[in-house]
Design a protein around this motif. Structure first.
Motif, PDB file in Angstrom:
ATOM      1  N   ALA A 101       4.151 -13.820 -18.682  1.00  0.00           N
ATOM      2  CA  ALA A 101       5.245 -13.374 -19.550  1.00  0.00           C
ATOM      3  C   ALA A 101       4.790 -12.970 -20.945  1.00  0.00           C
ATOM      4  CB  ALA A 101       6.297 -14.474 -19.663  1.00  0.00           C
ATOM      5  N   ARG A 102       3.505 -12.911 -21.186  1.00  0.00           N
ATOM      6  CA  ARG A 102       3.024 -12.596 -22.533  1.00  0.00           C
ATOM      7  C   ARG A 102       2.952 -11.101 -22.798  1.00  0.00           C
ATOM      8  NH1 ARG A 102      -1.918 -17.024 -22.286  1.00  0.00           N
ATOM      9  NH2 ARG A 102      -0.550 -18.843 -21.974  1.00  0.00           N
ATOM     10  N   GLY A 103       3.041 -10.297 -21.748  1.00  0.00           N
ATOM     11  CA  GLY A 103       2.982  -8.852 -21.911  1.00  0.00           C
ATOM     12  C   GLY A 103       4.304  -8.192 -21.586  1.00  0.00           C
ATOM     13  N   ARG A 104       4.214  -6.983 -21.036  1.00  0.00           N
ATOM     14  CA  ARG A 104       5.413  -6.212 -20.719  1.00  0.00           C
ATOM     15  C   ARG A 104       6.095  -6.777 -19.483  1.00  0.00           C
ATOM     16  NH1 ARG A 104       6.049  -0.588 -18.332  1.00  0.00           N
ATOM     17  NH2 ARG A 104       8.085   0.121 -19.080  1.00  0.00           N
ATOM     18  N   ASP A 105       7.393  -6.598 -19.404  1.00  0.00           N
ATOM     19  CA  ASP A 105       8.189  -7.089 -18.283  1.00  0.00           C
ATOM     20  C   ASP A 105       7.651  -6.511 -16.972  1.00  0.00           C
ATOM     21  OD1 ASP A 105      10.108  -7.832 -16.458  1.00  0.00           O
ATOM     22  OD2 ASP A 105      11.804  -7.316 -17.737  1.00  0.00           O
ATOM     23  N   TYR A 106       7.206  -7.407 -16.094  1.00  0.00           N
ATOM     24  CA  TYR A 106       6.613  -6.953 -14.827  1.00  0.00           C
ATOM     25  C   TYR A 106       7.609  -6.210 -13.953  1.00  0.00           C
ATOM     26  CZ  TYR A 106       8.871 -11.041 -12.663  1.00  0.00           C
ATOM     27  OH  TYR A 106       9.783 -11.968 -12.216  1.00  0.00           O
ATOM     28  N   HIS A 107       8.901  -6.533 -14.086  1.00  0.00           N
ATOM     29  CA  HIS A 107       9.902  -5.794 -13.308  1.00  0.00           C
ATOM     30  C   HIS A 107       9.787  -4.294 -13.599  1.00  0.00           C
ATOM     31  CE1 HIS A 107      11.724  -9.853 -13.764  1.00  0.00           C
ATOM     32  NE2 HIS A 107      12.153  -9.649 -12.536  1.00  0.00           N
ATOM     33  N   LYS A 108       9.648  -3.961 -14.873  1.00  0.00           N
ATOM     34  CA  LYS A 108       9.575  -2.556 -15.283  1.00  0.00           C
ATOM     35  C   LYS A 108       8.280  -1.909 -14.787  1.00  0.00           C
ATOM     36  CE  LYS A 108      12.121  -3.580 -19.575  1.00  0.00           C
ATOM     37  NZ  LYS A 108      13.354  -2.844 -19.281  1.00  0.00           N
ATOM     38  N   VAL A 109       7.176  -2.643 -14.921  1.00  0.00           N
ATOM     39  CA  VAL A 109       5.874  -2.087 -14.552  1.00  0.00           C
ATOM     40  C   VAL A 109       5.807  -1.814 -13.053  1.00  0.00           C
ATOM     41  CG1 VAL A 109       3.378  -2.464 -14.541  1.00  0.00           C
ATOM     42  CG2 VAL A 109       4.751  -3.288 -16.473  1.00  0.00           C
ATOM     43  N   LEU A 110       6.151  -2.818 -12.250  1.00  0.00           N
ATOM     44  CA  LEU A 110       6.039  -2.665 -10.802  1.00  0.00           C
ATOM     45  C   LEU A 110       7.073  -1.693 -10.252  1.00  0.00           C
ATOM     46  CD1 LEU A 110       4.230  -5.250 -11.077  1.00  0.00           C
ATOM     47  CD2 LEU A 110       5.020  -5.825  -8.775  1.00  0.00           C
ATOM     48  N   ARG A 111       8.304  -1.782 -10.742  1.00  0.00           N
ATOM     49  CA  ARG A 111       9.356  -0.941 -10.171  1.00  0.00           C
ATOM     50  C   ARG A 111       9.013   0.541 -10.353  1.00  0.00           C
ATOM     51  NH1 ARG A 111      13.688  -2.787 -12.862  1.00  0.00           N
ATOM     52  NH2 ARG A 111      13.821  -4.599 -11.496  1.00  0.00           N
ATOM     53  N   ALA A 112       8.521   0.911 -11.530  1.00  0.00           N
ATOM     54  CA  ALA A 112       8.179   2.308 -11.784  1.00  0.00           C
ATOM     55  C   ALA A 112       7.060   2.775 -10.860  1.00  0.00           C
ATOM     56  CB  ALA A 112       7.765   2.485 -13.247  1.00  0.00           C
ATOM     57  N   ARG A 113       6.073   1.920 -10.624  1.00  0.00           N
ATOM     58  CA  ARG A 113       4.942   2.311  -9.790  1.00  0.00           C
ATOM     59  C   ARG A 113       5.301   2.288  -8.301  1.00  0.00           C
ATOM     60  NH1 ARG A 113      -0.132   2.308 -12.672  1.00  0.00           N
ATOM     61  NH2 ARG A 113       0.349   2.109 -14.886  1.00  0.00           N
ATOM     62  N   LEU A 114       6.177   1.372  -7.909  1.00  0.00           N
ATOM     63  CA  LEU A 114       6.639   1.371  -6.519  1.00  0.00           C
ATOM     64  C   LEU A 114       7.437   2.641  -6.222  1.00  0.00           C
ATOM     65  CD1 LEU A 114       7.777  -2.357  -6.180  1.00  0.00           C
ATOM     66  CD2 LEU A 114       5.912  -1.289  -4.896  1.00  0.00           C
ATOM     67  N   GLN A 115       8.224   3.063  -7.205  1.00  0.00           N
ATOM     68  CA  GLN A 115       8.998   4.284  -7.021  1.00  0.00           C
ATOM     69  C   GLN A 115       8.078   5.503  -6.890  1.00  0.00           C
ATOM     70  OE1 GLN A 115      12.200   4.533  -6.336  1.00  0.00           O
ATOM     71  NE2 GLN A 115      11.920   6.745  -6.111  1.00  0.00           N
ATOM     72  N   LYS A 116       7.026   5.529  -7.694  1.00  0.00           N
ATOM     73  CA  LYS A 116       6.059   6.635  -7.586  1.00  0.00           C
ATOM     74  C   LYS A 116       5.386   6.626  -6.217  1.00  0.00           C
ATOM     75  CE  LYS A 116       4.929   7.159 -12.487  1.00  0.00           C
ATOM     76  NZ  LYS A 116       3.873   7.006 -13.536  1.00  0.00           N
ATOM     77  N   LEU A 117       5.097   5.424  -5.706  1.00  0.00           N
ATOM     78  CA  LEU A 117       4.480   5.320  -4.389  1.00  0.00           C
ATOM     79  C   LEU A 117       5.442   5.835  -3.317  1.00  0.00           C
ATOM     80  CD1 LEU A 117       2.160   4.434  -2.590  1.00  0.00           C
ATOM     81  CD2 LEU A 117       3.076   2.102  -2.648  1.00  0.00           C
ATOM     82  N   ALA A 118       6.721   5.468  -3.441  1.00  0.00           N
ATOM     83  CA  ALA A 118       7.729   5.933  -2.481  1.00  0.00           C
ATOM     84  C   ALA A 118       7.845   7.463  -2.516  1.00  0.00           C
ATOM     85  CB  ALA A 118       9.071   5.284  -2.775  1.00  0.00           C
ATOM     86  N   GLU A 119       7.757   8.031  -3.707  1.00  0.00           N
ATOM     87  CA  GLU A 119       7.842   9.486  -3.832  1.00  0.00           C
ATOM     88  C   GLU A 119       6.654  10.165  -3.156  1.00  0.00           C
ATOM     89  OE1 GLU A 119       8.156  10.004  -8.025  1.00  0.00           O
ATOM     90  OE2 GLU A 119      10.212   9.218  -8.124  1.00  0.00           O
ATOM     91  N   LYS A 120       5.463   9.569  -3.263  1.00  0.00           N
ATOM     92  CA  LYS A 120       4.285  10.129  -2.597  1.00  0.00           C
ATOM     93  C   LYS A 120       4.452  10.088  -1.073  1.00  0.00           C
ATOM     94  CE  LYS A 120       0.662   9.353  -6.073  1.00  0.00           C
ATOM     95  NZ  LYS A 120       0.071  10.714  -6.006  1.00  0.00           N
ATOM     96  N   ILE A 121       5.043   8.983  -0.594  1.00  0.00           N
ATOM     97  CA  ILE A 121       5.268   8.871   0.857  1.00  0.00           C
ATOM     98  C   ILE A 121       6.258   9.940   1.308  1.00  0.00           C
ATOM     99  CG2 ILE A 121       6.089   7.371   2.712  1.00  0.00           C
ATOM    100  CD1 ILE A 121       5.282   4.967   0.899  1.00  0.00           C
ATOM    101  N   ALA A 122       7.324  10.134   0.530  1.00  0.00           N
ATOM    102  CA  ALA A 122       8.343  11.134   0.876  1.00  0.00           C
ATOM    103  C   ALA A 122       7.749  12.539   0.892  1.00  0.00           C
ATOM    104  CB  ALA A 122       9.507  11.055  -0.106  1.00  0.00           C
ATOM    105  N   GLU A 123       6.832  12.803  -0.016  1.00  0.00           N
ATOM    106  CA  GLU A 123       6.172  14.115  -0.034  1.00  0.00           C
ATOM    107  C   GLU A 123       5.390  14.349   1.256  1.00  0.00           C
ATOM    108  OE1 GLU A 123       3.707  14.280  -3.459  1.00  0.00           O
ATOM    109  OE2 GLU A 123       5.382  14.174  -4.895  1.00  0.00           O
ATOM    110  N   ALA A 124       4.880  13.249   1.824  1.00  0.00           N
ATOM    111  CA  ALA A 124       4.051  13.367   3.025  1.00  0.00           C
ATOM    112  C   ALA A 124       4.867  13.424   4.307  1.00  0.00           C
ATOM    113  CB  ALA A 124       3.071  12.197   3.094  1.00  0.00           C
TER     114      ALA A 124
END
Length: 366
Positions: free
Chosen positions: A108-131
């Motif tokens: 908890a000393r850095g940025r909110d992990y919810h924000k970090v992971l959610r944004a990157r999971l969404q990018k991963l989902a978008e890459k899958i959709a492109e494929a």
């Protein structure tokens, strides 16, 4: 290698590009986990986390939570700051020997992990959709009725430790978990065997004995629950056991031998913010609500609010006074004796009494 297996390999490569430590896949049949979930809820181990019960068995039934789900892609992301020194576990435990220092859980000393992971999971989902074309999906990270540890262990991310967290041979337990529910069938990853053996270090070190048996956690006694999820007064019998931990508790992870393999994150997001590592209780207790909101913007700490922040620090200050009477701490507490919150005032009064041999009984606000 068939097309589905090739897709999983590509997803794993994309995950690596997005700084995930590992990507796995599992199916949606979690029926064997349902009895354990129901038993845990029946014992009341979820405390005031009513959402754990309100969703019923949807937590163990991905296809009911998100209709059409055929597979779950799991991800883990290491979060130790990149400059974490060798021997960091001992260094973190040493903070308990400085009772005037505030301990915030490492994650908890850095940025909110919810924000970090959610944004990157969404990018991963978008890459899958492109494929693959149109993709029904939903990404989660500790944000919905999802059996994260169960999904992670079934998909080869690691095994469930006796503290109930997921352990990985190459990464310990210092990582976040996330999931993408998808409406395409993917071949599942192989689960791994457990490697805790006879070790009970996590159970032995727990300050409040919240790990009531191997693989069973009573959240109502857990310091992470008490400082974050629990509203209202903290039970008086547990306050002295919290020491100077003001947000979360890492002790079960600090005692775990597997965390000597914990990996550093390459992301600056998890580097500690100024004031959240090594600060004194007095410094943090002085934050006004405006300062609290400003200093915790984009941090997971913000969600507990200023009232719980002060409540938690007041408990730690009382414990510091028990260790050694400190006029500066007493003066700081005295500044909050007229705080508008009943909860804050009650914990301040309790804390001030701790320098005495006999703490008075304080009537809790109704």
């Amino acid at each position: 290698m068939d097309a589905a297996a090739q897709l999983v390999s590509r997803i794993q490569a994309w995950g690596q590009e997005l700084s995930f430590s590992q990507i796995g896949v599992t199916g949606v049949d979690l029926s064997s986990a349902e009895p354990g979930l129901l038993a845990w809820l029946a014992q009341g181990f979820h405390g005031e986390m009513d959402y754990m019960a309100s969703h019923g068995l949807k937590r163990a039934r991905p296809a009911e939570l998100i209709p059409g789900t055929l597979s779950v892609i799991t991800a883990r992301m290491d979060y130790l700051p990149k400059d974490t020194p060798h021997g960091w576990q001992a260094s973190e435990l040493a903070r308990l020997e400085r009772p005037d220092e505030a301990i915030v859980s490492v994650y908890a000393r850095g940025r909110d992990y919810h924000k970090v992971l959610r944004a990157r999971l969404q990018k991963l989902a978008e890459k899958i959709a492109e494929a693959v074309g149109p993709l029904g999906h939903r990404a989660f990270t500790d944000s919905a009725p999802v059996l994260e540890a169960e999904l992670a262990s079934r998909s080869g991310q690691g095994w469930r430790g006796k503290h109930t967290l997921v352990l990985n041979r190459e990464g310990g337990s210092m990582f976040f978990l996330g999931e993408i529910y998808v409406d395409i069938a993917l071949p599942p990853s192989e689960p791994v065997s457990e490697h805790c053996g006879a070790c009970t270090a996590c159970i032995g070190i727990c300050p409040t004995q919240a790990i009531v048996a191997p693989y069973q956690l009573d959240a109502r006694r857990c310091i992470s629950y008490l400082t974050i999820e629990h509203a209202g007064p903290i039970p008086e019998d547990l306050r002295p056991l919290m020491a100077n931990r003001i947000y979360g508790c890492d002790d079960c992870q600090l005692a775990c031998p597997w965390n000597k393999f914990a990996q550093r994150s390459p992301l600056a997001d998890f580097d500690p913010r100024e004031g959240l590592s090594g600060a004194t209780l007095i410094e943090l207790f002085a934050w006004s609500e405006e300062a609290f909101l400003r200093r915790t913007e984009g941090s997971p700490i913000r969600r507990i609010g200023h009232e719980r922040w002060l409540r938690n620090i007041a408990v730690a200050m009382g414990n510091a006074l028990r260790a050694a009477d400190d006029l500066a701490i007493r003066a700081a507490l005295g500044e909050r004796t007229s705080h508008p919150s009943d909860v804050v005032r009650e914990h301040v009064v309790w804390a001030l009494a701790q320098h005495c041999d006999q703490a008075p009984v304080v009537e809790r606000p109704v």
